[in-house]
Design an enzyme around this catalytic site. Sequence first.
Site, PDB file in Angstrom:
ATOM      1  N   GLU A  14       0.800  -1.225   0.000  1.00  0.00           N
ATOM      2  CA  GLU A  14       0.000   0.000   0.000  1.00  0.00           C
ATOM      3  C   GLU A  14       0.837   1.282   0.000  1.00  0.00           C
ATOM      4  OE1 GLU A  14      -2.887  -0.400   3.154  1.00  0.00           O
ATOM      5  OE2 GLU A  14      -3.958  -1.995   2.099  1.00  0.00           O
ATOM      6  N   GLU A  27      -5.754  -8.333  -0.128  1.00  0.00           N
ATOM      7  CA  GLU A  27      -6.476  -7.995   1.115  1.00  0.00           C
ATOM      8  C   GLU A  27      -7.906  -7.628   0.771  1.00  0.00           C
ATOM      9  OE1 GLU A  27      -4.884  -4.954   3.738  1.00  0.00           O
ATOM     10  OE2 GLU A  27      -2.861  -5.735   3.465  1.00  0.00           O
TER      11      GLU A  27
HETATM   12  O1  IFM Z   1      -4.789  -3.269   8.791  1.00  0.00           O
HETATM   13  C1  IFM Z   1      -4.645  -2.724   7.512  1.00  0.00           C
HETATM   14  C2  IFM Z   1      -3.433  -3.314   6.823  1.00  0.00           C
HETATM   15  O2  IFM Z   1      -2.265  -3.127   7.548  1.00  0.00           O
HETATM   16  C3  IFM Z   1      -3.252  -2.666   5.462  1.00  0.00           C
HETATM   17  N1  IFM Z   1      -4.468  -2.692   4.711  1.00  0.00           N
HETATM   18  C4  IFM Z   1      -5.681  -2.258   5.329  1.00  0.00           C
HETATM   19  C5  IFM Z   1      -5.857  -2.975   6.652  1.00  0.00           C
HETATM   20  C6  IFM Z   1      -7.162  -2.517   7.335  1.00  0.00           C
HETATM   21  O3  IFM Z   1      -7.136  -1.150   7.562  1.00  0.00           O
END
Ligand code: IFM
Length: 441
Positions: A167, A352
């Site tokens: 990210e 994710e």
């Molecule tokens: O917890 C985070 C993760 O570290 C990165 N992506 C989003 C998740 C939820 O906010």
Amino acid sequence: MDFKRTDFPEGFVFGAATAAYQIEGHAFGGAGSTHWDTFSATPGNVVRAENGDRACDHYHMYEGDLDILKEAGFDGYRFSTSWARVMPKGRGQVNQEGLDYYDRLVDGMLERGLKPFQTLYHWEMPSALADLGGWTNRDVARWIADYTEVITRRIGDRVHSVATINEPWCVSFLSHFLGHHAPGQRDIRATARAMHHVNLAHGAMMERLRDMGQKNLGIVLNFDRALPADDSAGSIEAAQVQDAIFNRWFIEAITKGTYPEEVLNGLGKYMPEGWQDDMALINKPLDWLGVNYYTRGLYVPDPTMPWPSLKPVSGPLPKTQMGWEIFPDGLHHFLTRMARDYVGDLPIFVTENGMAWDDHVENGAVYDPERTAFVSDHMRATLRAIEDGANVQGFFYWSLMDNYEWALGYEKRFGIVHVDFETLKRTPKASYHAIKAALAR
Ligand code: IFM
């Protein structure tokens, strides 16, 4: 669950994801201080000033956690290695205990038939390098490439795939412009530098990994669907600018070697000198792309503010514990858009997707039908994207277990496994059991 394993192509990888600082317990095993340790120790930054000192104590409890993954029927585990655990000051001295730990962790996955999907940077900037400017210092690309080499020499022979950075938007914009994450800056010049250096670091890490002969390399980008809150020209433009900042800056640099005009209009004059010369290193082939997707945002213009002069407004859809609207169509949008506009047939992984909910253990169980419905709807959206031609090869739920949700501390529960942060007891939630049933062979 409204899906089953056999609905997906043969070989599709089902997994769960975590990140080092959020679960390991960074006070253990010789890890160095990170900018999250200092950010959380500064009043006002993190709910109840909570930090990752102990977290879920995965550092000591990883065997049981890997058993839980295996028991669910997962094929892969997306985990990250902490830079400051491997090199406590970010450069120079290597922490053998840290390397030994990751060695055991990867072997533990392989023993259980889980494919290790490693991420190299999920936000643990070593404090010693934060002192030198962290992401605003162009040397970060060399420092992180050196760390990449050290950890890859130890576990690179056994990991299934490697992602450089998790990210980049959060690493740069969220942390240097909005100030919500460490290092908590709110400075446009720092932002422009971080937004570029994170891409440069990705390029340098890829180059180092390729030189070492490492295979199956990618990056994990996050995407939020940015939509106009109404049909006015101002809102349509606000959503376009937000989309360019959040969703186009990183993927366009990596796959096309360019930055969107909409963003350069605001950041251009703050960019580090000679940035154009770095684009060739950034624009190198990937082996796969990771897509993190959670929600959408509705935007209106905000003329009272300097660039980008926009703001989100609350939408009407049902929301998670994070206040994020539940919008599975957005996942279909990004999977098909990535294939169409950027990566073609390259494998795409949903690295994710998940939701936080205010879960409680009652009579030894956690009843979370909202999460089961969420997973089901996003799996269906993924299937639709595959039917529409996107080469999606895997899906990782975020997160395996409740953990440290950064500036929001331990309150927001994303896990399919509940963690009691007093006793550290793990309790698989109803959604875990529903996933397990859907994955059964
Ligand atoms: O917890 C985070 C993760 O570290 C990165 N992506 C989003 C998740 C939820 O906010």
